[in-house]
Design a protein around this motif. Sequence first.
Motif, PDB file in Angstrom:
ATOM      1  N   UNK A 181       0.864  -1.173   0.000  1.00 44.41           N
ATOM      2  CA  UNK A 181       0.000   0.000   0.000  1.00 44.41           C
ATOM      3  C   UNK A 181       0.904   1.228   0.000  1.00 44.41           C
ATOM      4  N   UNK A 182       0.642   2.171  -0.901  1.00 40.38           N
ATOM      5  CA  UNK A 182       1.557   3.287  -1.095  1.00 40.38           C
ATOM      6  C   UNK A 182       0.791   4.608  -1.151  1.00 40.38           C
ATOM      7  N   UNK A 183       1.499   5.672  -0.824  1.00 43.24           N
ATOM      8  CA  UNK A 183       0.984   7.026  -0.982  1.00 43.24           C
ATOM      9  C   UNK A 183       1.522   7.637  -2.278  1.00 43.24           C
ATOM     10  N   UNK A 211      14.292   4.391 -12.452  1.00 37.10           N
ATOM     11  CA  UNK A 211      14.343   4.559 -11.002  1.00 37.10           C
ATOM     12  C   UNK A 211      12.936   4.543 -10.434  1.00 37.10           C
ATOM     13  N   UNK A 212      12.709   3.632  -9.495  1.00 39.20           N
ATOM     14  CA  UNK A 212      11.409   3.459  -8.850  1.00 39.20           C
ATOM     15  C   UNK A 212      11.408   4.140  -7.487  1.00 39.20           C
ATOM     16  N   UNK A 213      10.357   4.902  -7.211  1.00 35.76           N
ATOM     17  CA  UNK A 213      10.174   5.529  -5.898  1.00 35.76           C
ATOM     18  C   UNK A 213       8.818   5.130  -5.349  1.00 35.76           C
ATOM     19  N   UNK A 214       8.825   4.531  -4.148  1.00 39.42           N
ATOM     20  CA  UNK A 214       7.599   4.189  -3.436  1.00 39.42           C
ATOM     21  C   UNK A 214       7.600   4.893  -2.084  1.00 39.42           C
ATOM     22  N   UNK A 215       6.442   5.432  -1.719  1.00 37.66           N
ATOM     23  CA  UNK A 215       6.286   6.072  -0.417  1.00 37.66           C
ATOM     24  C   UNK A 215       5.186   5.364   0.346  1.00 37.66           C
ATOM     25  N   UNK A 216       5.484   4.960   1.574  1.00 38.32           N
ATOM     26  CA  UNK A 216       4.492   4.299   2.409  1.00 38.32           C
ATOM     27  C   UNK A 216       3.360   5.266   2.780  1.00 38.32           C
TER      28      UNK A 216
END
Length: 285
Positions: A181-183, A211-216
């Motif tokens: 689950x990501x913001x 480049x992958x960026x995931x934010x919780x």
Amino acid sequence: MEISHIAFLINPFCSKRTKSYALWVEEQVALRTLGALRLDLFFQEWPSSLEGFDQIWVLGGDGTYNFFANAYPNCQIPIAFFKGGTGNDFYWKLYGDISQEAHLNIIISKRIQAVDAGMCNGQLFLNGVGMGLEGEVLESMNAIRAIGGLIGYFLAAIPQIFTFRSFLIRLSLGSEWIERRVFLCMVFNSSRAGGGFHFVPNASIWDNQLDLLLCEPLSIFKRIWYLPKIQQGKHEHISFLHFQQAKQVTILSEKKLKAQIDGELIVSNRFEFHVLPGHFQVIVP
């Protein structure tokens, strides 16, 4: 004297200021090169083929560059990018913050380097793709596009920061799948978007990687507190942010997500990415 024939492609919806800039470039080229460069300016309809041109110059913002990349996806002619949009993030990645005179000197010098591109659902991109929040922000920005740039992005993003809900994705960088689950969920070729947000500060357009960026998921307080840090690119060591490189990425969502691809809106519940190493030949400093 050998003459280079150049197609100068200008955003068809350009402002009077941008049109004046194009005419200034034409005048300066004539003065500086004494006819060694021949410019054909295209303000409205762009040519159906680039055959016969030695260079391609593109004047606009990130959306114009995206349109160019997808209109001429297999272009191997050297390309120069000129700043004329609201965001200008890919221009910044190539040339930085320099004067028009200094930029034109770079273009006339003709140093060429291969630059990566990305592919998402069959569409080329130069900067990156942001799913979920980024798509919602872009849709809001369309109503205030005349403001543009960093201020316009902030005005569009702030209401979404309060109301946007995190979402569930399935992610694959190869054979294994993970569920999160990501913001925020972004896949970038370059490092900056939104008119000055350094989302992936160390991303390179020459490393043959995406480049992958995931934010919780975050509380509203954390969203507000960390937004300026993300804008400045001072967020790489924050624990709830996750960075990873890959040559291909697949992202699935149960619901359709709005996404921005180089400032253009797309909607899907499946996003297929892969890198195109050294895809375009670009005139660089």
